[in-house]
Scaffold this active site. Structure first.
Site, mmCIF file in Angstrom:
data_model
loop_
_atom_site.group_PDB
_atom_site.id
_atom_site.type_symbol
_atom_site.label_atom_id
_atom_site.label_comp_id
_atom_site.label_asym_id
_atom_site.label_seq_id
_atom_site.Cartn_x
_atom_site.Cartn_y
_atom_site.Cartn_z
ATOM 1 N N HIS A 192 1.039 -0.935 -0.095
ATOM 2 C CA HIS A 192 -0.243 -0.367 -0.220
ATOM 3 C C HIS A 192 0.550 1.145 -0.265
ATOM 4 C CE1 HIS A 192 -3.849 -1.977 2.263
ATOM 5 N NE2 HIS A 192 -3.525 -2.748 0.458
ATOM 6 N N GLU A 204 1.198 4.162 1.736
ATOM 7 C CA GLU A 204 1.684 4.409 3.128
ATOM 8 C C GLU A 204 2.796 3.628 3.972
ATOM 9 O OE1 GLU A 204 -2.487 3.942 3.535
ATOM 10 O OE2 GLU A 204 -1.145 3.135 2.544
ATOM 11 N N CYS A 244 -5.568 1.313 6.291
ATOM 12 C CA CYS A 244 -6.175 0.367 6.112
ATOM 13 C C CYS A 244 -6.202 -0.288 8.087
ATOM 14 C CB CYS A 244 -6.488 -0.675 5.350
ATOM 15 S SG CYS A 244 -5.151 -0.870 5.653
ATOM 16 N N CYS A 287 -2.038 -0.773 7.271
ATOM 17 C CA CYS A 287 -1.899 -0.126 7.211
ATOM 18 C C CYS A 287 -1.643 0.825 9.026
ATOM 19 C CB CYS A 287 -2.084 1.646 6.356
ATOM 20 S SG CYS A 287 -1.110 0.314 4.835
#
Length: 159
Positions: free
Chosen positions: A58, A60, A88, A91
């Protein structure tokens, strides 16, 4: 940039450009920018799970990995993370473990957001590190980026 909201908008626009890069690569358009405690760009990332065959890639996570490598420490103490979409649960957990001081996100994620929308993992008093956060920075623009991407994917091909 002495005004926090001015800096927040500046860095969120940078994250939006990275989200555009993710979209151009066929990834969900999410971008992230990691800023050092002195206000300088430390690292950046964009969604890459498809390209890297990695469910953890992701935006992040990519930014935090690059930032940790840049400073030679997995603790990103004092840093600020800007991301175009509310993180999410995965993360959010990584943000806490990295000891990020502040999180700023654009669009809320009503299906998987783990800061405010579905879960509130970031600022739990039981945790050994609390992350200050702000949501909704350039929210309409960040949400529009995501909507446009998914609308284009659902559009039937033309001949």
């Amino acid at each position: 940039m002495n005004d926090r909201s001015e800096a927040d908008e500046h860095w969120m626009r940078h994250a939006q450009a990275l989200a555009d890069r993710a979209a151009s690569e066929g990834e969900v358009p999410v971008g992230a920018v990691l800023i050092s405690p002195d206000g300088a760009l430390l690292a950046e990332g964009w969604n890459r799970p498809i390209a890297l065959h990695d469910p953890t890639a992701h935006a992040e996570i990519m930014a935090m990995r690059a930032g940790a490598a840049a400073i030679g420490n997995y603790r990103l103490t004092g840093s600020t993370l800007y991301v175009t979409l509310e993180p999410c649960a995965m993360c959010a957990g990584a943000i806490i473990h990295a000891r990020i001081a502040r999180l700023v996100f654009g669009a809320r994620d009503p299906k998987a957001g783990a800061v405010d929308s579905v879960y509130d993992l970031i600022a739990r008093p039981q945790l050994n590190h609390a992350v200050a956060w702000s949501g909704g920075v350039l929210e309409a623009e960040c949400a529009a980026q995501l909507r446009a991407f998914f609308r284009a994917r659902r559009k039937p091909p033309t001949e």
